[in-house]
Every structure is written in C-alpha cells, then in structure tokens.
Design an enzyme around this catalytic site. Structure first.
Site, mmCIF file in Angstrom:
data_model
loop_
_atom_site.group_PDB
_atom_site.id
_atom_site.type_symbol
_atom_site.label_atom_id
_atom_site.label_comp_id
_atom_site.label_asym_id
_atom_site.label_seq_id
_atom_site.Cartn_x
_atom_site.Cartn_y
_atom_site.Cartn_z
ATOM 1 N N GLU A 11 49.205 80.183 3.845
ATOM 2 C CA GLU A 11 48.027 80.095 2.960
ATOM 3 C C GLU A 11 48.505 80.267 1.523
ATOM 4 O OE1 GLU A 11 45.188 83.310 3.172
ATOM 5 O OE2 GLU A 11 46.744 84.809 3.507
ATOM 6 N N LYS B 4 41.361 91.926 3.858
ATOM 7 C CA LYS B 4 41.264 91.584 2.427
ATOM 8 C C LYS B 4 41.519 92.861 1.617
ATOM 9 C CE LYS B 4 38.552 88.481 -0.514
ATOM 10 N NZ LYS B 4 39.650 87.686 -1.040
HETATM 11 N N1 PLP Z 1 43.429 83.546 1.307
HETATM 12 C C1 PLP Z 1 43.585 84.523 0.407
HETATM 13 C C2 PLP Z 1 44.862 85.302 0.386
HETATM 14 C C3 PLP Z 1 42.549 84.822 -0.505
HETATM 15 O O1 PLP Z 1 42.698 85.814 -1.402
HETATM 16 C C4 PLP Z 1 41.374 84.045 -0.474
HETATM 17 C C5 PLP Z 1 40.271 84.294 -1.406
HETATM 18 O O2 PLP Z 1 40.245 85.181 -2.192
HETATM 19 C C6 PLP Z 1 41.262 83.019 0.471
HETATM 20 C C7 PLP Z 1 42.308 82.802 1.346
HETATM 21 C C8 PLP Z 1 40.023 82.166 0.542
HETATM 22 O O3 PLP Z 1 38.954 82.884 1.110
HETATM 23 P P1 PLP Z 1 37.434 82.551 0.753
HETATM 24 O O4 PLP Z 1 37.200 81.146 1.147
HETATM 25 O O5 PLP Z 1 36.651 83.518 1.606
HETATM 26 O O6 PLP Z 1 37.268 82.777 -0.695
#
Ligand code: PLP
Length: 265
Positions: free
Chosen positions: A164, A132
């Site tokens: 995604e 992240k």
């Molecule tokens: N994919 C990406 C690229 C993201 O930035 C996020 C959330 O910020 C997610 C998926 C979803 O993740 P989460 O469920 O932990 O918020």
C-alpha cells in the site's frame, strides 16, 4: 484553546489510534465504517474508550454543522491518556479523545487528469499495519522521500510484494482484471478501497484481492491509488518507469467516475 498534557501517552509514545473522515456536500462519507474501524483499532491496542460509537457519531455530525466549511476533514485521535511515563499500561488513566474539524482542500482536478508518479520504498513499519496507529514515522519518511523524488506517493514493499502507499491503498489493472493486495497485517483496510471494490463489482469489473510483486507492478497496464482525500488517483510512473500508456487508464477513469456518481447519488 484545547490542550493535551505533556504526559499524554500519545505525545510520549504514539500510544493511540486515529481516523480521518471527510465530507461530501456537508455529509460525512461512510462515517459508520470509519467509526467501526476506529473501535477495531482501539480494541487491537487495548484502549478502553468509554464514549460509545453513537456518541462519537453525534459529536462528528455536530462538529461538521458548527464548523460551517464548504467541505470538512475531521481527525479523531484517541490515546491511552495522560500518566507518568512508564511502558506498562497505567492502572488509572482515561483515554484522551481529540477531534479537529478543518476545511478540506480537495485534490486538484488537474492532478487527477494528469496522473501521478510513485516510488517504491522498503516497508520498515511494524507488523500490524491494519491498525490505524498514531505511529506514522515510517509513513512520514516514505512520503518525504517521495516528495524529494518529485513523486506523489511512496509504496511500501515487503518481501518483494507491494502492499500500500504511505497514506493510500494500491490497485493495479492487468488486462481486464483489477487487483489489490489482500487485507491482513500488511495494510490498512481503507474505507475508499472497500467502496471502490464494491463499485467495481457493481459495474461488472473483475475485482480481485491478491499479492502483487514489485516486478509485476512494473508490468501493470494501469495503477491507481485510493484514499479518503485522494479518492481514486491514476499513477502514470513507478520509479521512473512509465506505466501503461503514461496517462490515466480507461478502467481507472471508469472507477473514478463511478465513485463520483456514487458520491453524488
Ligand atoms: N493506507 C494507509 C497507510 C493510510 O494511512 C490510509 C489513509 O489514511 C489508507 C490506506 C486509505 O484509507 P481510507 O480510504 O480509509 O482513507
């Protein structure tokens, strides 16, 4: 006012990672999982944060109490720290830790009831999308393109497969089967994604992880996205093509309701 040095490597290079956490009824949702993912990201880019996970958890909890919002969204950002600009890692540097607590704008129930449109875009991100990272430029460009196309989200497509969204995970329903792309280097293992997979299995749905080609995605009976702020959001259009019956599907609605039940239990 808190400030960050102009020499901070987060500012200079995007050399850092982050987490977004939200509260429900004043309690952080799956806080430990978010903190675990933060340390995993830190390890992957070799940032030695000395603050412990327990300490972070306590800071988050006290921040929520002190900010006194109805619901709070919390960003935790950690960078390698401030040092004269050099690509190589500085020897003497302390990671910068920033947390912000802001009032959370909930996604409108109307949006959830109606469903949203999405577009597909080429995945121009680096190969470690499971980290992240603060380097969100491809995500920003993708989201901007979505907004300009009157869509809610952009889905990254790499090698013909949809992975995604710019800030959400992707699910598709084929018949009775709920499919989401597998974790690996091409997507972030979303906390909400994990919760939804678990809940789906508990209520007897066939949940599976498999690659979904863009061609297959057009044929899906239902599509939905998951994420901390979007929760479970139905998709009714992909690149101008209507998905399913053009309204939120039964399985998506069931998962949305089951997530709400889990939150309030
Ligand atoms: N994919 C990406 C690229 C993201 O930035 C996020 C959330 O910020 C997610 C998926 C979803 O993740 P989460 O469920 O932990 O918020």
């Amino acid at each position: 006012m808190a400030t960050v040095s102009v020499e901070d490597r987060g500012f200079q290079f995007g050399d850092g990672v982050y987490e977004l956490i939200r509260t429900y009824n004043g309690t952080a949702f799956h806080l430990q999982e978010h903190i675990r993912r933060l340390y995993k990201s830190l390890k992957q880019i070799q940032i030695p944060l000395t603050t412990t996970p327990d300490q972070l958890e306590r800071i988050v909890q006290s921040g929520i109490k002190r900010s006194q919002y109805a619901e709070t969204k919390i960003y935790i950002q950690v960078t390698r720290g401030a040092a004269p600009r050099l690509h190589s890692f500085p020897k003497w540097v302390f990671p910068t830790l920033v947390m912000t607590f802001r009032e959370l704008d909930k996604i409108s129930p109307k949006t959830v009831q109606k469903g949203v449109a999405i577009i597909s875009v080429d995945d121009i991100r680096w190969g470690w999308c499971n980290v992240k990272s603060l380097n969100l430029l491809p995500n920003l460009l993708a989201r901007e393109q979505a907004i300009r196309s009157n869509a809610f989200e952009a889905i990254f497509v790499r090698d013909r497969f949809a992975w995604e969204g710019a800030g959400s995970n992707l699910f598709a329903v084929f018949g009775k089967k709920v499919v989401t792309p597998p974790v690996g280097h091409y997507l972030l293992s979303g906390i909400t994604r994990e919760v939804v997979i678990k809940i789906g299995k508990q209520i007897g749905l066939k949940m599976s992880e498999a690659k979904i080609s863009l061609d297959a995605l057009y044929q899906a009976d239902e599509i939905f996205l998951t994420g901390t702020t979007v929760e479970v959001i139905p998709v009714i259009r992909l690149n101008q093509k209507t998905i399913g019956a053009g309204k939120p599907g039964a399985i998506t609605s069931l998962l949305y309701k089951s997530l709400q039940n889990e939150i309030s239990s």
